[in-house]
Design a protein around this motif. Structure first.
Motif, PDB file in Angstrom:
ATOM      1  N   GLY A  10       0.770  -1.222   0.000  1.00 20.52           N
ATOM      2  CA  GLY A  10       0.000   0.000   0.000  1.00 20.52           C
ATOM      3  C   GLY A  10       0.804   1.275   0.000  1.00 20.52           C
ATOM      4  O   GLY A  10       0.265   2.344   0.233  1.00 20.52           O
ATOM      5  N   PHE A  11       2.102   1.199  -0.242  1.00 19.33           N
ATOM      6  CA  PHE A  11       2.934   2.407  -0.183  1.00 19.33           C
ATOM      7  C   PHE A  11       3.297   2.818  -1.593  1.00 19.33           C
ATOM      8  O   PHE A  11       4.038   2.139  -2.272  1.00 19.33           O
ATOM      9  N   CYS A  12       2.749   3.920  -2.062  1.00 20.90           N
ATOM     10  CA  CYS A  12       3.014   4.381  -3.421  1.00 20.90           C
ATOM     11  C   CYS A  12       4.184   5.326  -3.417  1.00 20.90           C
ATOM     12  O   CYS A  12       4.205   6.295  -2.678  1.00 20.90           O
ATOM     13  N   LEU A  13       5.163   4.978  -4.316  1.00 23.85           N
ATOM     14  CA  LEU A  13       6.357   5.809  -4.441  1.00 23.85           C
ATOM     15  C   LEU A  13       6.027   7.105  -5.219  1.00 23.85           C
ATOM     16  O   LEU A  13       5.298   7.012  -6.171  1.00 23.85           O
ATOM     17  N   LEU A  95       2.930   2.548 -12.495  1.00 24.33           N
ATOM     18  CA  LEU A  95       1.621   2.291 -13.077  1.00 24.33           C
ATOM     19  C   LEU A  95       1.702   1.293 -14.223  1.00 24.33           C
ATOM     20  O   LEU A  95       0.731   0.569 -14.503  1.00 24.33           O
ATOM     21  N   LYS A  96       2.853   1.224 -14.869  1.00 22.43           N
ATOM     22  CA  LYS A  96       3.042   0.251 -15.956  1.00 22.43           C
ATOM     23  C   LYS A  96       2.986  -1.189 -15.442  1.00 22.43           C
ATOM     24  O   LYS A  96       2.774  -2.125 -16.217  1.00 22.43           O
ATOM     25  N   LEU A  97       3.184  -1.371 -14.141  1.00 26.99           N
ATOM     26  CA  LEU A  97       3.234  -2.706 -13.556  1.00 26.99           C
ATOM     27  C   LEU A  97       1.980  -3.055 -12.766  1.00 26.99           C
ATOM     28  O   LEU A  97       1.852  -4.172 -12.267  1.00 26.99           O
ATOM     29  N   MET A  98       1.069  -2.092 -12.612  1.00 29.19           N
ATOM     30  CA  MET A  98      -0.067  -2.263 -11.710  1.00 29.19           C
ATOM     31  C   MET A  98      -1.339  -2.681 -12.429  1.00 29.19           C
ATOM     32  O   MET A  98      -1.550  -2.366 -13.598  1.00 29.19           O
ATOM     33  N   SER A  99      -2.198  -3.325 -11.660  1.00 28.62           N
ATOM     34  CA  SER A  99      -3.566  -3.529 -12.104  1.00 28.62           C
ATOM     35  C   SER A  99      -4.335  -2.235 -11.884  1.00 28.62           C
ATOM     36  O   SER A  99      -3.852  -1.309 -11.214  1.00 28.62           O
ATOM     37  N   GLN A 100      -5.538  -2.165 -12.420  1.00 29.06           N
ATOM     38  CA  GLN A 100      -6.335  -0.951 -12.236  1.00 29.06           C
ATOM     39  C   GLN A 100      -6.656  -0.733 -10.763  1.00 29.06           C
ATOM     40  O   GLN A 100      -6.630   0.404 -10.278  1.00 29.06           O
ATOM     41  N   GLU A 101      -6.930  -1.783 -10.034  1.00 32.22           N
ATOM     42  CA  GLU A 101      -7.242  -1.658  -8.615  1.00 32.22           C
ATOM     43  C   GLU A 101      -6.042  -1.119  -7.842  1.00 32.22           C
ATOM     44  O   GLU A 101      -6.175  -0.225  -6.998  1.00 32.22           O
ATOM     45  N   GLN A 102      -4.852  -1.651  -8.114  1.00 26.55           N
ATOM     46  CA  GLN A 102      -3.647  -1.165  -7.455  1.00 26.55           C
ATOM     47  C   GLN A 102      -3.377   0.292  -7.819  1.00 26.55           C
ATOM     48  O   GLN A 102      -3.043   1.116  -6.964  1.00 26.55           O
ATOM     49  N   GLY A 103      -3.535   0.607  -9.103  1.00 21.40           N
ATOM     50  CA  GLY A 103      -3.278   1.965  -9.549  1.00 21.40           C
ATOM     51  C   GLY A 103      -4.217   2.963  -8.917  1.00 21.40           C
ATOM     52  O   GLY A 103      -3.793   4.044  -8.470  1.00 21.40           O
ATOM     53  N   ALA A 105      -5.595   2.834  -6.079  1.00 19.10           N
ATOM     54  CA  ALA A 105      -5.244   3.039  -4.681  1.00 19.10           C
ATOM     55  C   ALA A 105      -4.193   4.142  -4.543  1.00 19.10           C
ATOM     56  O   ALA A 105      -4.215   4.932  -3.592  1.00 19.10           O
ATOM     57  N   CYS A 106      -3.273   4.210  -5.499  1.00 20.48           N
ATOM     58  CA  CYS A 106      -2.260   5.272  -5.488  1.00 20.48           C
ATOM     59  C   CYS A 106      -2.838   6.596  -5.988  1.00 20.48           C
ATOM     60  O   CYS A 106      -2.525   7.665  -5.456  1.00 20.48           O
ATOM     61  N   LEU A 107      -3.685   6.503  -7.014  1.00 19.29           N
ATOM     62  CA  LEU A 107      -4.265   7.720  -7.590  1.00 19.29           C
ATOM     63  C   LEU A 107      -5.187   8.422  -6.610  1.00 19.29           C
ATOM     64  O   LEU A 107      -5.469   9.617  -6.778  1.00 19.29           O
TER      65      LEU A 107
END
Length: 408
Positions: A10-13, A95-103, A105-107
């Protein structure tokens, strides 16, 4: 797969009133802050919807450039802030490595508007990307603008802001704006700068805990000494949000004292006392930034001898699973760093401690570690990653030098 471990943690760089604004509802200035914030920071934020028919294209636009037409001072401050860089290469390559759900969460904090998320979904070809045309009030680069004016001030095409200093005249653009004291409350910023109790933790500590750190400080107390997030990071309502990336702001946070203890036989100890006198939270608050203490001895002949390095900060491994050390300094507290050294008995010398700041030290380690595995990355992520590493390396700076003379 170590490269992608940090995604799973859960930690977005990688803060005037027209009378017409109150028609048809209660005065939001009297609404409790917590009630306002619960509605204002829904997760996820709903789309703005169709703009009012009376709005011009400029009034309907969500772009920061449109806001700048009337709010030039705020725009100039924002443009120089980290909020404007919230969608830079540091998150772009991830974001190139994430699913939409993961992305998403950062957005939630990096680009929270529904319209921004839709644009990112289109760019990433995520499965739930919108199929309909982009509305005219949404500029194609809106997602790349990061934390925009609209992120904080626009909901359903209605504008919101803090109590005005001067009562504006009626008939202004976009139907005026609704006032809320929430914009002057630290809880407004806590939406992105404080994880909930059940949020991601390391060693029992929340990864984002700035608001609670502030609550424990003297700055959160009432009276003349109270300092909110806004009064410190947005002085005179400037949209700057300066922090540890800024040398002037960082110097205001700490007091440094260097002394020498004689241990006998030519052996000594340099004692650096760091007082967090100015930050209303830990120094530094997150795991990302580090402050290095470099201890050196300078002899009369001009030679320089480094004899130790120590770190201020919360150091965590790159997968963000294990704490290595935590030497952060809570608000109002002092930490003492001791470093032994030897020196000639009959020669002149002096001791100096140099403070160097790496605002993105944790990112630097992650980016370098990830580049070692570049063969496992999408091709279009590699250049973004290299750019992100160059950005954080370029943000380092020397904060100050403190000298202590030889003991008499």
């Amino acid at each position: 797969m170590r490269l992608f471990m940090f995604f799973r943690h859960g930690f977005c760089l990688l803060a005037g009133l027209s009378a017409m604004a109150f028609l048809g509802g209660c005065d939001p200035r009297r609404e409790p802050v917590e009630n306002f914030l619960e509605k204002h920071w829904q997760d996820p934020l709903p789309p703005q919807g169709a703009p009012p028919a009376a709005f011009s294209a400029l009034e309907a636009s969500l772009s920061v450039q449109s806001c700048a037409q009337c709010h030039a001072r705020q725009f100039e401050g924002w443009k120089s802030s980290l909020h404007s860089k919230a969608m830079g290469p540091g998150i772009g390559w991830q974001l190139k490595l994430m699913s939409q759900e993961q992305g998403n969460a950062c957005l939630r904090c990096h680009a929270p508007l529904a319209e921004q998320k839709a644009l990112v979904a289109l760019d990433q070809a995520w499965p739930n990307a919108p199929q309909h045309p982009i509305p005219e009030y949404v500029s194609r680069d809106l997602a790349h603008q990061g934390l925009t004016c609209a992120s904080c001030h626009v909901r359903g095409h209605q504008r919101f802001g803090p109590p005005p200093r001067i009562e504006p005249s009626e008939g202004g653009p976009h139907g005026g704006f609704r006032v809320s004291k929430a914009f002057e409350d630290s809880r407004f910023c806590a939406t992105c700068h404080q994880f909930p109790e059940d949020g991601p933790q390391i060693a029992g500590k929340l990864q984002e805990d700035t608001y609670r750190q502030w609550l424990a400080s003297r700055f959160a107390r009432g009276g003349a000494g109270k300092q909110t997030c806004q009064s410190c990071h947005m002085p005179d309502r400037q949209h700057l949000w300066r922090g540890i990336h800024d040398p002037t702001m960082t110097r205001k946070a700490i007091d440094v004292k260097l002394s020498i203890a004689d241990l006998g036989g030519g052996n000594h100890e340099a004692v650096a006392e760091i007082l967090n006198s100015g930050a209303g939270h830990h120094f530094p608050t997150y795991m990302v930034a580090k402050v290095e203490l470099l201890f050196v001895r300078r002899d009369a002949d001009g030679s320089v001898h480094e004899f130790g390095r120590q770190m201020i900060g919360w150091q965590v491994d790159t997968p963000i699973t294990r704490e290595i050390a935590d030497t952060r300094i809570p608000a109002g507290e002092k930490r003492v760093f001791r470093q032994a050294f030897s020196a000639p008995e009959n020669r002149d010398w002096e001791i100096e401690v140099i403070l160097r700041v790496s605002p993105g030290e944790h990112y630097e380690r992650i980016y370098r570690d990830s580049l070692q595995q570049a063969n496992r990355l999408p091709f279009d992520a590699i250049e973004l990653l290299r750019h992100a590493l160059a950005n954080v390396e370029g943000a380092r700076y020397e904060l100050m030098r403190i000298r202590a003379e030889k003991l008499p």
